[in-house]
Design a protein around this motif. Structure first.
Motif, PDB file in Angstrom:
ATOM      1  N   VAL A   6      62.672  -9.947  55.189  1.00  0.00           N
ATOM      2  CA  VAL A   6      62.293 -10.391  53.795  1.00  0.00           C
ATOM      3  C   VAL A   6      62.617  -8.966  53.020  1.00  0.00           C
ATOM      4  CG1 VAL A   6      60.172 -10.710  52.174  1.00  0.00           C
ATOM      5  CG2 VAL A   6      60.178 -11.476  54.780  1.00  0.00           C
ATOM      6  N   TYR A   7      63.144  -9.260  51.811  1.00  0.00           N
ATOM      7  CA  TYR A   7      63.608  -8.154  51.148  1.00  0.00           C
ATOM      8  C   TYR A   7      63.486  -8.371  49.422  1.00  0.00           C
ATOM      9  CZ  TYR A   7      67.921 -10.456  49.785  1.00  0.00           C
ATOM     10  OH  TYR A   7      68.902 -11.101  49.079  1.00  0.00           O
ATOM     11  N   LEU A  70      55.740 -15.910  56.832  1.00  0.00           N
ATOM     12  CA  LEU A  70      55.429 -14.605  57.490  1.00  0.00           C
ATOM     13  C   LEU A  70      54.710 -14.772  58.858  1.00  0.00           C
ATOM     14  CD1 LEU A  70      54.337 -12.271  54.383  1.00  0.00           C
ATOM     15  CD2 LEU A  70      56.482 -12.280  55.587  1.00  0.00           C
ATOM     16  N   PHE A  78      61.141  -5.823  56.634  1.00  0.00           N
ATOM     17  CA  PHE A  78      61.167  -5.494  55.144  1.00  0.00           C
ATOM     18  C   PHE A  78      61.998  -4.761  54.691  1.00  0.00           C
ATOM     19  CE2 PHE A  78      56.915  -6.742  56.801  1.00  0.00           C
ATOM     20  CZ  PHE A  78      56.554  -7.851  56.073  1.00  0.00           C
ATOM     21  N   THR A  80      63.118  -2.873  50.842  1.00  0.00           N
ATOM     22  CA  THR A  80      62.790  -2.427  49.516  1.00  0.00           C
ATOM     23  C   THR A  80      63.468  -1.381  48.937  1.00  0.00           C
ATOM     24  OG1 THR A  80      60.641  -2.246  47.916  1.00  0.00           O
ATOM     25  CG2 THR A  80      60.532  -1.402  50.140  1.00  0.00           C
ATOM     26  N   MET A  91      58.041  -6.592  45.630  1.00  0.00           N
ATOM     27  CA  MET A  91      57.416  -6.728  47.032  1.00  0.00           C
ATOM     28  C   MET A  91      55.929  -6.399  47.150  1.00  0.00           C
ATOM     29  SD  MET A  91      58.165  -7.143  50.233  1.00  0.00           S
ATOM     30  CE  MET A  91      60.151  -6.708  50.382  1.00  0.00           C
ATOM     31  N   LEU A  95      53.086  -8.914  48.713  1.00  0.00           N
ATOM     32  CA  LEU A  95      52.136  -8.721  49.899  1.00  0.00           C
ATOM     33  C   LEU A  95      50.807  -8.745  49.430  1.00  0.00           C
ATOM     34  CD1 LEU A  95      54.221  -5.615  51.205  1.00  0.00           C
ATOM     35  CD2 LEU A  95      54.065  -7.945  52.454  1.00  0.00           C
ATOM     36  N   VAL A 114      60.646  -1.434  58.285  1.00  0.00           N
ATOM     37  CA  VAL A 114      61.045  -1.265  56.670  1.00  0.00           C
ATOM     38  C   VAL A 114      62.480  -0.513  56.719  1.00  0.00           C
ATOM     39  CG1 VAL A 114      60.326  -0.544  54.612  1.00  0.00           C
ATOM     40  CG2 VAL A 114      58.468  -1.042  56.459  1.00  0.00           C
TER      41      VAL A 114
END
Length: 203
Positions: A6-7, A70, A78, A80, A91, A95, A114
């Motif tokens: 997820v980005y 998720l 992740f 970011t 992001m 979240l 991350v």
């Protein structure tokens, strides 16, 4: 084993890193990799003024992540960009909507990792990843970084991102520097490493 990536990527740097992480994860047998982006919070007009329209359009084929996805994954990487040493607002907003997952303990025991990017060499890459870890720990996730078994962290003959906390790249002040091969190799290694650990935890 299902690994979700997820980005958010405004100019494509994080996007390039997470694609490399996906390659690394897919090298682990029986790993299903899903690539998702978080919802955009900026208007098309603002993106155009920031010069990000073209790179955002290039990512249009990547589905937008839902919170429920998720909870369905065994591991999550992740990605970011840094914003003053923290994750980006897109992001953070995504979240902040995971309260129901937290109440149900849906992410407890799952691997979390991350990847990041900054404009400058000391632009807050490590603090972004470390402060991101706080959210993952509140969800009860098992934190996985980028170990020194990735030897690319030891180089001194070139400017490069990547640290024990996770793969990273440096975009440059004009955002025109693309991830180097060493940085992409770090992301691939991290994807493989996360997949291997998640496979052991789900066995």
């Amino acid at each position: 084993m299902k690994l979700l990536i997820v980005y958010y990527s405004m100019y494509g740097h994080v996007y390039n890193l997470v694609k490399a992480a996906a390659e690394g994860a897919k090298s682990v047998n029986n790993t299903e990799v899903l690539l998702r982006q978080v919802p955009e919070t900026l208007s098309p007009e603002v993106l155009q003024k920031m010069g990000a329209t073209q790179t955002r359009e290039a990512q249009a084929a990547v589905p937008t992540c839902t919170v429920d996805e998720l909870g369905e994954a065994d591991a999550i990487i992740f990605g970011t960009p840094t914003r003053f040493g923290n994750m980006c607002g897109q992001m953070r907003q995504f979240l902040d909507a995971t309260g129901q997952l937290w109440q149900k303990g849906s992410l407890v025991g799952k691997v979390g990792s991350v990847i990041t990017c900054s404009n400058t060499q000391h632009g807050g890459q490590e603090s972004t990843i470390l402060t991101f870890h706080v959210t993952l720990l509140h969800h009860g996730m098992v934190i996985v970084g980028l170990p020194y078994s990735f030897q690319g962290q030891m180089i001194t003959d070139q400017v490069s991102g990547c640290s024990p906390y996770g793969a990273s790249t440096i975009a440059g002040g004009d955002a025109k520097r693309l991830p180097s091969e060493n940085e992409l190799a770090g992301a691939r290694y991290q994807g493989m490493h996360v997949a291997n650990i998640a496979m052991k935890l789900t066995a």
